[in-house]
Design a protein around this motif. Structure first.
Motif, PDB file in Angstrom:
ATOM      1  N   ILE A  84      11.672  12.598   0.849  1.00 22.76           N
ATOM      2  CA  ILE A  84      10.932  11.922   1.466  1.00 22.76           C
ATOM      3  C   ILE A  84      10.410  10.577   0.531  1.00 22.76           C
ATOM      4  CG2 ILE A  84       8.401  11.827   2.754  1.00 22.76           C
ATOM      5  CD1 ILE A  84       8.931  14.863   3.510  1.00 22.76           C
ATOM      6  N   ILE A  85       9.894  11.052  -0.548  1.00 24.98           N
ATOM      7  CA  ILE A  85       9.278   9.974  -1.344  1.00 24.98           C
ATOM      8  C   ILE A  85      10.519   8.806  -1.704  1.00 24.98           C
ATOM      9  CG2 ILE A  85       8.816   9.414  -3.700  1.00 24.98           C
ATOM     10  CD1 ILE A  85       7.124  12.221  -3.667  1.00 24.98           C
ATOM     11  N   PHE A  86      11.726   9.169  -1.976  1.00 27.32           N
ATOM     12  CA  PHE A  86      12.567   8.447  -2.497  1.00 27.32           C
ATOM     13  C   PHE A  86      13.102   7.552  -1.195  1.00 27.32           C
ATOM     14  CE2 PHE A  86      12.606  10.655  -6.251  1.00 27.32           C
ATOM     15  CZ  PHE A  86      12.481   9.677  -7.240  1.00 27.32           C
ATOM     16  N   THR A  87      13.148   8.110  -0.077  1.00 28.66           N
ATOM     17  CA  THR A  87      13.273   7.273   1.092  1.00 28.66           C
ATOM     18  C   THR A  87      12.451   6.190   1.538  1.00 28.66           C
ATOM     19  OG1 THR A  87      14.392   9.287   2.306  1.00 28.66           O
ATOM     20  CG2 THR A  87      13.521   7.747   3.657  1.00 28.66           C
ATOM     21  N   GLY A  88      11.300   6.631   1.184  1.00 33.49           N
ATOM     22  CA  GLY A  88      10.110   5.522   1.186  1.00 33.49           C
ATOM     23  C   GLY A  88      10.285   4.359   0.362  1.00 33.49           C
ATOM     24  N   LEU A 142       5.398  14.815  -8.009  1.00 37.55           N
ATOM     25  CA  LEU A 142       6.565  15.411  -7.905  1.00 37.55           C
ATOM     26  C   LEU A 142       7.082  15.683  -9.334  1.00 37.55           C
ATOM     27  CD1 LEU A 142       8.940  16.032  -5.624  1.00 37.55           C
ATOM     28  CD2 LEU A 142       9.976  13.810  -6.685  1.00 37.55           C
ATOM     29  N   ILE A 143       6.880  15.084 -10.360  1.00 43.58           N
ATOM     30  CA  ILE A 143       7.344  15.340 -11.750  1.00 43.58           C
ATOM     31  C   ILE A 143       6.499  16.261 -12.299  1.00 43.58           C
ATOM     32  CG2 ILE A 143       7.261  14.334 -14.129  1.00 43.58           C
ATOM     33  CD1 ILE A 143       7.915  11.394 -12.737  1.00 43.58           C
ATOM     34  N   MET A 161       2.009   7.698  -6.554  1.00 43.36           N
ATOM     35  CA  MET A 161       1.158   8.893  -6.782  1.00 43.36           C
ATOM     36  C   MET A 161       1.913  10.278  -6.184  1.00 43.36           C
ATOM     37  SD  MET A 161      -2.677   8.039  -5.344  1.00 43.36           S
ATOM     38  CE  MET A 161      -2.140   7.487  -3.840  1.00 43.36           C
ATOM     39  N   GLY A 162       2.934  10.178  -5.183  1.00 44.38           N
ATOM     40  CA  GLY A 162       3.827  11.151  -4.983  1.00 44.38           C
ATOM     41  C   GLY A 162       4.762  11.426  -6.021  1.00 44.38           C
ATOM     42  N   SER A 197       1.019  -1.346   0.047  1.00 48.32           N
ATOM     43  CA  SER A 197       0.042  -0.189   0.077  1.00 48.32           C
ATOM     44  C   SER A 197       0.991   1.264  -0.118  1.00 48.32           C
ATOM     45  CB  SER A 197      -0.947  -0.061   1.360  1.00 48.32           C
ATOM     46  OG  SER A 197      -0.131  -0.034   2.510  1.00 48.32           O
ATOM     47  N   LEU A 198       2.219   1.008   0.576  1.00 46.92           N
ATOM     48  CA  LEU A 198       3.050   2.314   0.607  1.00 46.92           C
ATOM     49  C   LEU A 198       3.532   2.736  -0.738  1.00 46.92           C
ATOM     50  CD1 LEU A 198       4.675   4.473   2.121  1.00 46.92           C
ATOM     51  CD2 LEU A 198       6.605   2.459   2.229  1.00 46.92           C
TER      52      LEU A 198
END
Length: 238
Positions: A178-182, A153-154, A148-149, A141-142
Motif C-alpha cells: 500500500i505504501i509503495f503503491t502510494g 514499516l521499518i 511516516m508509514g 500531503s500524501l
C-alpha cells in the motif's frame, strides 16, 4: 489545491527519459539475477552451500546486499557534484547489485509465481504512475503520510527480526504494498515538479535528475514486487 505544470512537451520528454532509465535498470536487475542463479561460481560466492543446499548468505553476499544502500546515499548527498557518467555508472552498478541480491527470489519461488507477480506489480505501478502523472491534485500531503508509514514499516520490520511472527510479516507486506503503491504516484508528481526547479536548458542537469528520478521509481517497483511475492507467490517446496 491544483497542481499546475508548464512546458508540458519538455516535461514529457524528461519523464520519458526517467522511465527509460528505470526500465533499463530493471532489465539489468533481471539479467544479473538470472546470471547469478545459472553460475555455480556466483552461487558459491553469494551463498553458503552445503550438500547442494543453500544454508545462508555468505559474508560476500551480505556485502553485495548492503552495497546498494551506500550507492543510494551517495545519490542523495552527492548528485549535484556527480558528472553524468558517474551518475550513470552508479545507477547501472546499483541495478546490477540488486539483481545479484534478488537472485534468491528465483531460488525460493516457482517461475510461474515470479512471472505472475511481475505482471501484477507492473499493473499496479502503471496505474498509479499514470494517476500521478495526470492528476491535478497536489500530492504533497500524501508524501508526509507515506514517509511516516515507511518509518513505521521499518520499525515493525526490525521488531519482527526478533519476534519472527508470521502474522506480523504478512501485515508488514500488506502495508508495504500500500505504501509503495502510494509512493509511485507521489514520486512521479515530484519528479515532474523537480524538473521545473532546474535550468531545463542544461542537458547535463536534466540527465542527472532523470537518473535520480529513475532510481526512486525503480525502488518503488522493486518494493511492490518483493512484498507481493511474499503475499502471493508459491514457494518451490510447497
Amino acid at each position: 489545491m491544483k497542481y499546475e505544470l508548464t512546458d508540458t512537451s519538455g516535461v514529457r520528454t524528461y519523464v520519458l527519459q526517467v522511465y527509460n532509465y528505470m526500465l533499463l535498470g530493471l532489465l539489468l536487475t533481471g539479467v544479473f539475477a538470472l546470471l547469478t542463479t545459472s553460475s555455480s561460481t556466483m552461487m558459491n560466492l553469494i551463498y553458503v552451500i552445503h550438500d547442494d543446499r543453500i544454508i545462508n548468505i555468505s559474508p560476500f553476499g551480505w556485502l553485495v546486499s548492503l552495497a546498494p544502500l551506500s550507492i543510494a546515499l551517495a545519490f542523495s548527498f552527492g548528485l549535484p557534484k556527480f558528472s553524468v557518467v558517474t551518475a550513470q555508472v552508479l545507477f547501472w552498478l546499483y541495478s546490477s547489485l540488486m539483481g545479484i541480491s534478488l537472485s534468491s527470489v528465483l531460488l525460493i519461488y516457482t517461475g510461474e509465481s515470479v512471472v505472475s507477480t511481475i505482471f501484477i506489480a507492473v499493473s499496479i505501478f502503471g496505474f498509479m504512475s499514470l494517476y500521478g502523472y495526470t492528476t491535478e491534485t497536489d500530492l504533497t500531503s500524501l508524501g508526509s503520510f507515506l514517509i511516516m508509514g515507511l518509518i513505521g514499516l521499518i520499525t515493525s520490520g526490525l521488531v519482527n527480526l526478533f519476534l519472527s511472527s508470521t502474522a506480523l510479516d504478512f501485515a508488514i507486506s500488506v502495508v508495504a504494498v500500500i505504501i509503495f503503491t502510494g509512493f509511485v504516484a507521489f514520486d512521479i508528481q515530484r519528479i515532474k515538479s523537480i524538473y521545473n526547479t532546474y535550468n531545463i536548458n542544461d542537458k547535463q542537469i536534466v540527465i542527472k535528475i532523470a537518473i535520480f528520478g529513475a532510481l526512486q521509481l525503480y525502488l518503488d517497483f522493486i518494493n511492490i514486487f518483493v512484498h507481493l511475492l511474499r503475499l502471493l507467490a508459491r514457494k518451490k517446496e510447497e
